[in-house]
Design an enzyme around this catalytic site. Sequence first.
Site, mmCIF file in Angstrom:
data_model
loop_
_atom_site.group_PDB
_atom_site.id
_atom_site.type_symbol
_atom_site.label_atom_id
_atom_site.label_comp_id
_atom_site.label_asym_id
_atom_site.label_seq_id
_atom_site.Cartn_x
_atom_site.Cartn_y
_atom_site.Cartn_z
ATOM 1 N N ASN A 1 0.860 -1.176 0.000
ATOM 2 C CA ASN A 1 0.000 0.000 0.000
ATOM 3 C C ASN A 1 0.905 1.238 0.000
ATOM 4 O OD1 ASN A 1 -1.711 2.129 0.580
ATOM 5 N ND2 ASN A 1 -2.866 1.037 2.144
ATOM 6 N N GLU B 1 -12.979 -3.016 10.927
ATOM 7 C CA GLU B 1 -13.848 -2.441 9.903
ATOM 8 C C GLU B 1 -15.240 -3.067 9.983
ATOM 9 O OE1 GLU B 1 -12.860 0.037 8.099
ATOM 10 O OE2 GLU B 1 -10.729 -0.038 8.628
ATOM 11 N N THR C 1 -0.990 -1.285 -4.670
ATOM 12 C CA THR C 1 -2.448 -1.261 -4.576
ATOM 13 C C THR C 1 -2.995 0.051 -5.113
ATOM 14 O OG1 THR C 1 -2.425 -0.395 -2.301
ATOM 15 C CG2 THR C 1 -2.444 -2.789 -2.572
#
Length: 354
Positions: free
Chosen positions: A9, A277, A40
Site C-alpha cells: 500500500n 472495519e 495497490t
Amino acid sequence: MKKARVIYNPTSGKELLKQHLAEILEVLEKAGYEASAFRTTPEPRSAQMEAHRAGLAGFDLIVAAGGDGTINEVVNGIAPLEKRPMMAIIPAGTTNDYARALQVPRNNVKAAAEVILKQQTVKMDIGKTDKDYFINIAAGGNLTELTYDVPSELKSMFGYLAYLAKGAEMLPRVKPIPMKLVYDDGEYDGNASMFFLGLTNSVGGFEHIAPDAKLDDGKFSLLIIKTANIFEIVHLAALMLNGGKHVNDKRIIYTKTSKLEVIPKSDKALMINLDGEYGGDAPMTFTNLHQHIEMFANLDAIPNEAVIGYEDEKESHYDAVTKGFIKEVEKLSQEDIDGDGKIGGGDDKDNKHC
C-alpha cells in the site's frame, strides 16, 4: 525458482514502503525468490484481488506490506484457495496488531523483510464468517462501534490514543444489547455491551485482552462483557490493563471456542466489526480455520506458550535427538562389548583401560 509477490500500500506509513521497495525485493532475492511487486490502487479490495490472482498463478510467497487492513485483504484473497501460498508481512500501519503478534519489527521496513531470512513460520488460524475472513478480531456491541467513528486522519496522527479519546466520549452512551451467543461449551442469552472474538493476544496495541491466546490451536478467545454500567466498564478496563485480570471477573464470560453463532434479540441492528472495519450485521456465524495459512514469523521472540506448533516442533526435535542417542548407544554396545562384559572384544593384554 520460487516466486514472491509483494503487495504494498503506497500510502501506508508515510509512504515508507515505496521508499524501501528495492530493499524489500533485494531481501526476497537473497532468500531465494524471484521477486516482483504490485502497488495497490484506490479500487475497493485491490490487494485482495491481486493476492487471489497471484495465488492462482502459482506464486509461492505473498508479502503483504501495509497496515492491518492490507494484511486482511491479502488473507481474504488467498484463504479460499485450495493451494495457498505462504505469507509474510511488512507492517506500516497505525497499530500493526498482527505484526505485534508475530513479533515482526514494526519500525524498520528492511528488518521486517529480513524475518523471512530466518525461515521460521507459524501455521496461523484465521476466522471465517459467511462471506469474509478475518485475521485478528470479530466483535459486536456498543463498545465496538467507536472504531467506525474515528476519522482516518486522527488514526494516523494519534494512533490508538484516538480510539481511547473516542471511547471515553462514547462510554456514557453505552447501552446493553440483547443477544444470543452459542459457543462450544454453552450459550449466553441476555444483555451484553460487547462480545469479542480474538485470534491473537494483540488488539489495538493492548496485549492483555486475551492474555492466553494461542496463534494456532484452532480456538478463538471469546469475551462477553455482560455489564453496560459505565463505572463497571472502566473498572474492567483497569483490570485488563493490570495483567489481564478481567478474565476472571463475574461480569465477564471468558472461554475458548472453535465456533460462535451470534443471534440478535432486538430490532436494533447488531453491527459486526471484523479487524477494525464494518463487516455486516448479525445474525452471523464465525468459524476458526485451524492452521489455515503459513506465515513467516520471528519465532525466537514469540513466547513458547503462544504457539502450540512450535512446542510440538521442539518436542519432536527433542524426541528425535533422544532416539538417535539411544540408537548410537545400542550400536556401541553391540560392537564394543563382548559376551563376557569386556569392552573391545579382545584379550586383556591388548586392551588397556583407564
